[in-house]
Design an enzyme around this catalytic site. Structure first.
Site, PDB file in Angstrom:
ATOM      1  N   ASP A 188     -14.168 -37.289  21.237  1.00  0.00           N
ATOM      2  CA  ASP A 188     -14.369 -36.247  20.229  1.00  0.00           C
ATOM      3  C   ASP A 188     -14.884 -36.894  18.940  1.00  0.00           C
ATOM      4  O   ASP A 188     -14.158 -37.024  17.961  1.00  0.00           O
ATOM      5  CB  ASP A 188     -13.052 -35.515  19.984  1.00  0.00           C
ATOM      6  CG  ASP A 188     -13.212 -34.306  19.084  1.00  0.00           C
ATOM      7  OD1 ASP A 188     -14.349 -33.803  18.957  1.00  0.00           O
ATOM      8  OD2 ASP A 188     -12.195 -33.858  18.520  1.00  0.00           O
ATOM      9  N   LYS A 204     -17.747 -35.902  17.243  1.00  0.00           N
ATOM     10  CA  LYS A 204     -18.389 -34.929  16.351  1.00  0.00           C
ATOM     11  C   LYS A 204     -19.614 -35.530  15.654  1.00  0.00           C
ATOM     12  O   LYS A 204     -19.750 -35.472  14.433  1.00  0.00           O
ATOM     13  CB  LYS A 204     -17.402 -34.381  15.332  1.00  0.00           C
ATOM     14  CG  LYS A 204     -16.225 -33.623  15.940  1.00  0.00           C
ATOM     15  CD  LYS A 204     -15.338 -33.030  14.854  1.00  0.00           C
ATOM     16  CE  LYS A 204     -14.197 -32.211  15.462  1.00  0.00           C
ATOM     17  NZ  LYS A 204     -13.157 -33.059  16.077  1.00  0.00           N
ATOM     18  N   THR A 214     -30.734 -40.944  15.125  1.00  0.00           N
ATOM     19  CA  THR A 214     -29.462 -41.660  14.965  1.00  0.00           C
ATOM     20  C   THR A 214     -28.425 -41.169  15.963  1.00  0.00           C
ATOM     21  O   THR A 214     -27.690 -41.961  16.568  1.00  0.00           O
ATOM     22  CB  THR A 214     -28.933 -41.490  13.531  1.00  0.00           C
ATOM     23  OG1 THR A 214     -29.869 -42.082  12.618  1.00  0.00           O
ATOM     24  CG2 THR A 214     -27.579 -42.160  13.356  1.00  0.00           C
ATOM     25  N   LYS A 268      -8.146 -36.828  25.118  1.00  0.00           N
ATOM     26  CA  LYS A 268      -9.153 -36.741  24.056  1.00  0.00           C
ATOM     27  C   LYS A 268      -8.904 -37.849  23.045  1.00  0.00           C
ATOM     28  O   LYS A 268      -7.787 -37.988  22.521  1.00  0.00           O
ATOM     29  CB  LYS A 268      -9.090 -35.385  23.358  1.00  0.00           C
ATOM     30  CG  LYS A 268     -10.139 -35.229  22.243  1.00  0.00           C
ATOM     31  CD  LYS A 268      -9.916 -33.967  21.441  1.00  0.00           C
ATOM     32  CE  LYS A 268      -8.864 -34.126  20.372  1.00  0.00           C
ATOM     33  NZ  LYS A 268      -9.345 -34.840  19.157  1.00  0.00           N
ATOM     34  N   ARG A 287      -0.327 -32.195  19.058  1.00  0.00           N
ATOM     35  CA  ARG A 287       1.024 -32.267  18.511  1.00  0.00           C
ATOM     36  C   ARG A 287       2.102 -31.550  19.328  1.00  0.00           C
ATOM     37  O   ARG A 287       3.231 -32.066  19.408  1.00  0.00           O
ATOM     38  CB  ARG A 287       1.013 -31.760  17.063  1.00  0.00           C
ATOM     39  CG  ARG A 287       0.464 -32.791  16.089  1.00  0.00           C
ATOM     40  CD  ARG A 287       0.184 -32.227  14.714  1.00  0.00           C
ATOM     41  NE  ARG A 287      -1.042 -31.460  14.700  1.00  0.00           N
ATOM     42  CZ  ARG A 287      -1.592 -30.942  13.590  1.00  0.00           C
ATOM     43  NH1 ARG A 287      -0.977 -31.107  12.422  1.00  0.00           N
ATOM     44  NH2 ARG A 287      -2.721 -30.274  13.638  1.00  0.00           N
ATOM     45  N   ARG A 332      -1.461 -23.559  20.327  1.00  0.00           N
ATOM     46  CA  ARG A 332      -0.037 -23.712  20.086  1.00  0.00           C
ATOM     47  C   ARG A 332       0.737 -22.840  21.065  1.00  0.00           C
ATOM     48  O   ARG A 332       0.447 -21.644  21.180  1.00  0.00           O
ATOM     49  CB  ARG A 332       0.323 -23.300  18.649  1.00  0.00           C
ATOM     50  CG  ARG A 332      -0.262 -24.205  17.563  1.00  0.00           C
ATOM     51  CD  ARG A 332       0.374 -25.573  17.584  1.00  0.00           C
ATOM     52  NE  ARG A 332      -0.101 -26.433  16.509  1.00  0.00           N
ATOM     53  CZ  ARG A 332      -1.134 -27.263  16.603  1.00  0.00           C
ATOM     54  NH1 ARG A 332      -1.824 -27.327  17.732  1.00  0.00           N
ATOM     55  NH2 ARG A 332      -1.478 -28.040  15.590  1.00  0.00           N
ATOM     56  N   THR A 377     -11.359 -25.490  13.706  1.00  0.00           N
ATOM     57  CA  THR A 377     -10.259 -24.536  13.711  1.00  0.00           C
ATOM     58  C   THR A 377      -9.382 -24.639  12.460  1.00  0.00           C
ATOM     59  O   THR A 377      -8.497 -23.814  12.260  1.00  0.00           O
ATOM     60  CB  THR A 377      -9.379 -24.716  14.964  1.00  0.00           C
ATOM     61  OG1 THR A 377      -8.963 -26.075  15.070  1.00  0.00           O
ATOM     62  CG2 THR A 377     -10.145 -24.315  16.211  1.00  0.00           C
ATOM     63  N   HIS A 421     -23.043 -36.159  13.953  1.00  0.00           N
ATOM     64  CA  HIS A 421     -23.831 -35.262  13.097  1.00  0.00           C
ATOM     65  C   HIS A 421     -24.693 -36.125  12.176  1.00  0.00           C
ATOM     66  O   HIS A 421     -24.207 -36.695  11.211  1.00  0.00           O
ATOM     67  CB  HIS A 421     -22.898 -34.374  12.277  1.00  0.00           C
ATOM     68  CG  HIS A 421     -23.597 -33.288  11.524  1.00  0.00           C
ATOM     69  ND1 HIS A 421     -22.912 -32.326  10.826  1.00  0.00           N
ATOM     70  CD2 HIS A 421     -24.919 -33.005  11.360  1.00  0.00           C
ATOM     71  CE1 HIS A 421     -23.775 -31.486  10.264  1.00  0.00           C
ATOM     72  NE2 HIS A 421     -24.994 -31.886  10.563  1.00  0.00           N
ATOM     73  N   ASP A 422     -25.975 -36.228  12.520  1.00  0.00           N
ATOM     74  CA  ASP A 422     -26.893 -37.054  11.743  1.00  0.00           C
ATOM     75  C   ASP A 422     -28.306 -36.642  12.135  1.00  0.00           C
ATOM     76  O   ASP A 422     -28.493 -35.652  12.840  1.00  0.00           O
ATOM     77  CB  ASP A 422     -26.635 -38.543  12.019  1.00  0.00           C
ATOM     78  CG  ASP A 422     -26.921 -39.422  10.799  1.00  0.00           C
ATOM     79  OD1 ASP A 422     -28.030 -39.301  10.248  1.00  0.00           O
ATOM     80  OD2 ASP A 422     -26.044 -40.210  10.423  1.00  0.00           O
TER      81      ASP A 422
END
Length: 224
Positions: A59, A61, A68, A32, A205, A175, A115, A63-64
């Site tokens: 990734d 995201k 666009t 990703k 992570r 996790r 999240t 948003h417009d």
């Protein structure tokens, strides 16, 4: 897909991202690339990582306004991403146009609720009701708009899967048992998310920051 783990390469350098992905390549199903990486390295950086032969999840995201977002989707055709994210809160028209403009082999999935947010954060932005209710509303909207699936936390994926049997469900904020939660507020283990219907497990992570990323990736894969 045989291995649902997508490694989140949230690193500012191409070399660091490429080296990490190459090290754990045999124990992940894809990578990703998020805003940090894409803004720093653009198309060139994506091509460099794609050379490893792993599916790419962009990734972004998006948003417009619908026009666009459709234009942005067309601009990344050449990268041939396996998955691209947009925000469900952009509305039905935006989602419809994004899907129409996407490449034939690209799945478009809508981010329902980050999240890193909880119900107090929703209330602060004027959204009433529970996190579960908000995710379910946006999942309904994304499905009606013809998208391939949504991004949601492991807390909601089971309920979404029940109402959208053939969707693609991307679950971040995972996790392993006993791991540090960090800035995530609604987390589950990779095994639990997979059992509840997750299609793609986004893990960053716990692998990237581990003392031995290869051992960490292998251990997580072994739980699935």
């Amino acid at each position: 897909m045989s291995n649902p783990i997508f490694l989140a390469l949230d690193t500012p350098t191409i070399e660091g991202a490429r080296d990490l992905a190459a090290k754990v390549k045999g124990h992940i199903g894809g990578v990703k690339l998020g805003l940090e990486f894409f803004c720093a390295h653009g198309h060139h950086g994506v091509h460099e990582i794609a050379a490893l032969g792993l599916p790419i999840f962009l990734d972004l995201k998006l948003h417009d306004i619908p026009n666009t977002v459709a234009g942005a989707m067309q601009a990344i055709h050449v990268l041939e991403p396996a998955i691209v994210t947009i925000h469900a809160s952009g509305g039905r028209a935006m989602m419809e146009d994004a899907k129409a403009a996407a490449g034939e082999n690209t799945k478009v999935v809508a981010v329902s609720m980050l999240t890193s947010l909880d119900e107090a954060d929703l209330a602060a932005t004027g959204v009433s009701g529970s996190a579960h209710d908000q995710v379910m509303r946006l999942a309904d909207l994304a499905q009606s708009a013809g998208l391939d699936g949504i991004v949601c936390s492991g807390h909601e994926v089971g309920a979404v899967h029940k109402q959208w049997k053939h969707g693609t469900f991307v679950v971040p904020g995972l996790r392993p048992a006993g791991a540090t939660v960090g800035d995530q507020k609604r987390v589950v283990t990779p095994r639990q998310a997979r059992d509840d219907g997750a299609s793609v497990l986004v893990i960053g992570r716990p692998i990237a920051k581990a003392e031995d990323p290869l051992a960490a990736a292998r251990a997580i894969e072994a739980t699935l």
